[in-house]
Enzyme design. Structure first.
Site, short mmCIF file in Angstrom:
data_model
loop_
_atom_site.label_atom_id
_atom_site.label_comp_id
_atom_site.label_asym_id
_atom_site.label_seq_id
_atom_site.Cartn_x
_atom_site.Cartn_y
_atom_site.Cartn_z
N LYS A 22 0.84 -1.21 0.00
CA LYS A 22 0.00 0.00 0.00
C LYS A 22 0.87 1.26 0.00
CE LYS A 22 -1.42 1.56 4.12
NZ LYS A 22 -1.15 2.95 4.53
N ASN A 23 1.90 1.27 0.86
CA ASN A 23 2.68 2.50 1.02
C ASN A 23 3.64 2.77 -0.14
OD1 ASN A 23 1.29 3.04 3.31
ND2 ASN A 23 2.94 2.53 4.73
N ARG A 96 -4.36 10.58 5.16
CA ARG A 96 -3.34 11.62 5.23
C ARG A 96 -2.40 11.59 4.04
NH1 ARG A 96 -2.56 13.73 9.83
NH2 ARG A 96 -0.48 14.25 9.09
N CYS A 120 -3.96 12.75 13.87
CA CYS A 120 -4.59 11.44 13.69
C CYS A 120 -4.35 10.60 14.93
CB CYS A 120 -4.12 10.76 12.41
SG CYS A 120 -2.66 9.76 12.56
N ARG A 125 1.44 14.42 13.43
CA ARG A 125 1.79 14.22 12.02
C ARG A 125 1.68 15.49 11.16
NH1 ARG A 125 -0.58 8.64 9.99
NH2 ARG A 125 1.26 8.72 8.68
N PRO A 126 2.50 16.48 11.45
CA PRO A 126 2.48 17.70 10.64
C PRO A 126 3.08 17.45 9.25
CG PRO A 126 4.31 17.76 12.20
CD PRO A 126 3.53 16.51 12.50
N ILE A 127 2.87 18.41 8.33
CA ILE A 127 3.52 18.28 7.00
C ILE A 127 4.43 19.49 6.74
CG2 ILE A 127 1.78 16.77 5.97
CD1 ILE A 127 0.80 19.33 4.42
N ASP A 128 4.94 20.08 7.83
CA ASP A 128 5.79 21.27 7.69
C ASP A 128 7.03 21.01 6.82
OD1 ASP A 128 6.35 19.58 9.99
OD2 ASP A 128 7.99 20.95 10.45
N LEU A 129 7.54 19.78 6.86
CA LEU A 129 8.78 19.51 6.10
C LEU A 129 8.50 19.42 4.60
CD1 LEU A 129 10.42 16.95 8.56
CD2 LEU A 129 10.85 19.42 8.36
N ASP A 308 5.53 0.56 11.95
CA ASP A 308 4.33 -0.11 11.45
C ASP A 308 4.24 -1.57 11.88
OD1 ASP A 308 3.51 2.20 10.26
OD2 ASP A 308 4.12 1.65 8.23
N ILE A 330 8.94 6.93 16.68
CA ILE A 330 8.52 7.67 15.48
C ILE A 330 7.26 8.49 15.74
CG2 ILE A 330 7.90 7.47 13.02
CD1 ILE A 330 10.78 6.57 13.59
N ARG A 400 -8.27 -0.48 5.26
CA ARG A 400 -7.48 0.56 4.58
C ARG A 400 -6.19 0.01 4.01
NH1 ARG A 400 -6.50 5.78 7.93
NH2 ARG A 400 -5.42 6.11 5.97
N1 EPU Z 1 7.10 14.69 10.56
C1 EPU Z 1 7.20 16.03 10.83
N2 EPU Z 1 7.00 16.91 9.80
C2 EPU Z 1 6.70 16.51 8.55
C3 EPU Z 1 6.59 15.12 8.28
C4 EPU Z 1 6.79 14.22 9.33
O1 EPU Z 1 7.47 16.43 11.96
O2 EPU Z 1 6.52 17.36 7.66
C5 EPU Z 1 7.30 13.72 11.66
C6 EPU Z 1 6.05 12.91 11.97
O3 EPU Z 1 5.17 13.57 12.83
C7 EPU Z 1 6.63 11.65 12.58
C8 EPU Z 1 7.95 11.49 11.81
O4 EPU Z 1 8.24 12.77 11.24
O5 EPU Z 1 6.92 11.85 13.93
C9 EPU Z 1 7.93 10.47 10.72
O6 EPU Z 1 6.77 10.65 9.89
P1 EPU Z 1 6.76 10.33 8.35
O7 EPU Z 1 6.56 11.58 7.60
O8 EPU Z 1 7.92 9.48 7.99
O9 EPU Z 1 5.43 9.46 8.23
P2 EPU Z 1 4.48 9.47 6.98
O10 EPU Z 1 5.29 9.66 5.77
O11 EPU Z 1 3.33 10.35 7.24
C10 EPU Z 1 4.70 6.93 6.40
C11 EPU Z 1 3.78 5.77 6.26
C12 EPU Z 1 3.28 5.38 7.65
C13 EPU Z 1 4.49 5.01 8.50
C14 EPU Z 1 5.47 6.18 8.56
C15 EPU Z 1 6.74 5.87 9.31
C16 EPU Z 1 2.82 6.06 4.08
C17 EPU Z 1 1.63 6.40 3.25
N3 EPU Z 1 2.67 6.15 5.41
O12 EPU Z 1 3.95 7.96 7.00
O13 EPU Z 1 2.47 4.23 7.48
O14 EPU Z 1 4.08 4.70 9.81
O15 EPU Z 1 5.81 6.57 7.22
O16 EPU Z 1 7.37 4.78 8.76
O17 EPU Z 1 3.86 5.74 3.55
C18 EPU Z 1 0.70 2.76 8.00
O18 EPU Z 1 0.89 2.22 6.89
O19 EPU Z 1 -0.03 2.27 8.89
C19 EPU Z 1 1.37 4.02 8.30
C20 EPU Z 1 0.95 4.85 9.26
#
Ligand code: EPU
Length: 434
Positions: A22-23, A96, A120, A125-129, A308, A330, A400
């Protein structure tokens, strides 16, 4: 809301086939936004998040065609015209990963409007980066009424250093940079196999990407990308979930169609726990006939132990002899499954980011609530070894990301069924004479 009813106690025996990841499929579908030619994706799992992504792309004007019969895991996406380059709150709030369209849209269309996802169940889980990186690539970003709006005539290559490792952030900016003018160098990137799979697809589409799978990725931008055909990698989290199911139920399970190289940290840990594993290049056999010993885990970015898999490992820890300390590094709130396991008889204490699991304790039947995708999977695992019948509510979470999990588990001997919501009987209408 659907529920699972699981009667525990059966060892799982036989072969179970892993679906596409999925990911990896989600960013691959978003990558189709980068070209006006068709992108053909094979091994797409039939899960709810994929359905949401199809709806998301279709709402923008993409043609999304599903394979049928034997080709039902194929999806062809053609984004010839993108009339509405935006992702609405209605879709983003249910998934998300919809934010993965932000980078490709601004790179291809010069504009994008994407809802902010909000928090969530597992963390803020911000997207600031993602936003900061796009700004570095020259996009102008505004945030208003819960939406991010990005615009740029053409993105330009830049040096991006992620403050923190982010999987979808790496993927989002990787896609954006393929169409930027000049070279982009991204440092402190996520090294997950899903990032590598996306880079492989993008390179097939005409991108110039080097270094995916390491922490430094170099992208030489091109004017245009073209269509491509690509097969999505196997789902390592699904494979890992079934490996634990085999170990927990004292079964003998062959997990086929997986990539053991993506499962290094888990397999190493299971070796410590005492689980017997045999592997080939694309399968893993797990023999759960020896008792498990407790072992600690710390979740980390790939190649570390995956967050995960933390919840599913916790189910195993409840059945291992001794004390296992599970540290979640994480996400800040990813222990919601622990209290549900405690209701089934587990001995788990949460101390901040650490869960201390004392085993082995017998698990008994209870009604439990799934709080997110992987938590649901962990409760299914716990239920497979519980005495009696466990009812797991809110299994829409599992839909999902796990394709046909109940059919797959039934095929190897699990007693698992799905029931729809049982509505209370309506009171009889008062009779005319009363
Ligand atoms: N983070 C920030 N700012 C950002 C982005 C992330 O602070 O802009 C933080 C997050 O809050 C978290 C850490 O960085 O503490 C890592 O988050 P990441 O961005 O890596 O997570 P993600 O990309 O949103 C993906 C997977 C998740 C998986 C995580 C970690 C997908 C679609 N989702 O999420 O999968 O847990 O990486 O490996 O690829 C799942 O499949 O159940 C799932 C939640």
């Amino acid at each position: 809301m659907d529920k699972f009813v699981i009667r525990g106690g059966n060892p799982l025996l036989g072969t179970i086939r892993v679906s596409g990841a999925k990911n990896a499929a989600l960013p691959a579908m978003a990558a189709a936004l980068l070209t006006d030619e068709p992108v053909i994706l094979e091994n797409i799992p039939q899960v709810r998040d994929i359905e949401t992504t199809r709806n998301l792309l279709a709402a923008m004007g993409a043609e999304v065609e599903l394979g049928y019969a034997r080709a039902h895991h194929r999806t062809t996406i053609c984004c010839r015209t993108l009339a509405a380059p935006e992702a609405s709150y209605e879709l983003v709030k249910t998934m998300r990963a919809s934010t993965l369209v932000l980078g490709p849209l601004v790179a291809r269309c010069g504009t994008a409007r994407v809802s902010l996802p909000g928090g969530c169940a597992i963390g803020a889980r911000p997207i600031d980066l993602h936003i900061k990186g796009l700004e570095q690539l020259g996009a102008t970003i505004t945030q208003d009424h819960g939406y991010v709006e990005a615009s740029a005539r053409r993105l330009r290559g830049a040096e991006i250093v992620f403050d923190k490792i982010t999987v979808t952030g790496t993927e989002d900016l990787l896609m954006a940079a393929t169409l930027a003018e000049g070279e982009t160098v991204m440092q402190n990137c996520a090294r997950e196999p899903e990032v590598v799979d996306l880079a492989d697809l993008l390179n097939k589409m005409g991108a110039h990407i080097e270094g995916a799978g390491t922490s430094t990725i170099r992208i030489r931008g091109v004017e245009k990308l073209h269509g491509a055909k690509h097969r999505i990698i196997p789902d390592r989290v699904e494979a890992a979930t079934f490996i634990i199911a085999g170990a927990l139920t004292a079964g003998d399970l062959n997990i086929s169609g997986c990539d053991p190289q993506h499962l290094g940290a888990l397999l190493q840990k299971l070796g410590e726990v005492g689980v017997k594993i045999k592997q080939t290049t694309d399968s893993i056999r797990v023999m759960g006939d020896s008792p498990c010993k407790a072992a600690d885990i710390v979740t980390e970015e790939y190649p570390g132990f995956p967050t995960d898999m933390q919840a599913q490992y916790m189910a195993l820890a409840t059945q291992s002899d001794g004390t296992s300390v599970i540290t979640e590094n994480i996400f800040e709130n990813r222990f919601m499954h622990a209290q549900e396991m405690v209701r089934m008889g587990a001995n788990i204490k949460i101390e901040g980011r650490r869960a201390v699991v004392r085993g082995k304790t017998p698990l008994g039947s209870a009604a439990v609530l799934a709080s997110d995708l992987r938590a649901s999977a962990s409760l299914v695992l716990a239920a497979l070894v519980a005495d009696g019948e466990t009812i797991i509510d809110r299994v829409y979470h599992i839909d999902r990301g796990y394709e046909n999990i109940e059919e797959k588990l039934r095929g190897v001997g699990a007693q698992i069924g799905r029931i729809g919501e049982i509505l209370p009987k309506r009171a009889a209408a008062p009779s005319a004479r009363a």
